[in-house]
Design an enzyme around this catalytic site. Structure first.
Site, short mmCIF file in Angstrom:
data_model
loop_
_atom_site.label_atom_id
_atom_site.label_comp_id
_atom_site.label_asym_id
_atom_site.label_seq_id
_atom_site.Cartn_x
_atom_site.Cartn_y
_atom_site.Cartn_z
N SER A 198 -11.53 -7.98 32.10
CA SER A 198 -11.54 -8.89 30.95
C SER A 198 -12.81 -9.73 30.86
O SER A 198 -13.11 -10.30 29.81
CB SER A 198 -10.32 -9.83 31.00
N LYS A 220 -11.13 -16.46 33.59
CA LYS A 220 -11.48 -16.49 32.17
C LYS A 220 -12.56 -17.54 31.94
O LYS A 220 -12.91 -18.32 32.82
CB LYS A 220 -10.26 -16.82 31.30
#
Length: 235
Positions: free
Chosen positions: A47, A118
């Protein structure tokens, strides 16, 4: 030191100076550093490609937010809650479970099943939306520069944007970040199950968001340790 001199040393000095005592002390010091100062983690998914790749070993500064708060652009490690729907691992035999525990404790094996990496986009009280006419994310109404974004959703002003039907999957409606929470996105924008993954449609519900809570943030990613060719300090 002669044997007689050693035997005449106080008992506590003989114990503390022994090999096993020093080994134990070393483990205690390492444990304190990993717990309170800095710890390696394994990147669990793609990601954050191309900034971070799967199985990169990264160093997390656990003291980065003592007296300060995460800001837009910071890469953070956090423990995801149930809203993130992180799949649980299948049971393993005791030996593998022990090896996994050692790996998770040291950071050089797999990270915990609910540990995610993230990038912070919005902080408590800020409004975040996507997109302006150029396809940029807006924080408090201002476009942010995101040179790190890879594999973004298609967006073409007037053809596939936030006003066309269908609208671009890059778009999501404006939201105000709740108190003690952070809106986080992956750099691999179209390949990340992040805060906005369920909110990128015109029919998205108001409760589609999932947040990284302040209490769950482990620290700030400051470097890539391994593999060596990718090692780097992250600003």
């Amino acid at each position: 030191m002669t044997t007689d001199a050693y035997l005449h040393r106080p008992r506590w000095r003989r114990v503390v100076g022994g090999f096993w005592a020093q080994l134990l002390l070393a483990f205690i010091v390492v444990g304190l550093v990993l717990t309170f100062v800095a710890k390696p983690y394994v990147v669990p998914s793609g990601s954050m490609t191309q900034t971070l790749e799967p199985d990169d070993r990264i160093l997390v500064n656990r003291l980065a937010y003592m007296g300060s708060e995460p800001t837009t652009g910071d890469i953070v490690v956090f423990d995801a809650d149930d809203a993130w729907e992180v799949p649980s691992r299948a049971p393993v035999d005791p030996i593998r479970a022990a090896l996994r525990w050692v790996g998770e404790a040291t950071g050089f094996g797999p990270s915990g099943p609910h540990t995610l990496v993230k990038r912070v986009i919005g902080s408590p009280g800020q409004t975040v939306a996507c997109c302006n006419q150029s396809g940029a994310v807006l924080v408090d109404g201002q476009p942010i520069d995101e040179p790190y974004v890879y594999n973004d959703f298609p967006f073409e002003a007037g053809t596939l944007d936030c006003r066309t039907t269908p609208r671009s999957s890059r778009c999501f409606d404006e939201v105000t970040v709740p108190d003690r929470s952070y809106l986080v996105l992956g750099d691999n924008r179209a390949g990340s199950r992040d805060s906005a993954v369920s909110c990128r449609s015109a029919e998205a519900r108001e409760d589609c968001w999932r947040w990284a809570s302040r209490a769950a943030i482990v620290g700030k990613v400051v470097a890539i340790l391994w593999p060596i060719p990718r090692s780097a300090v992250l600003g």
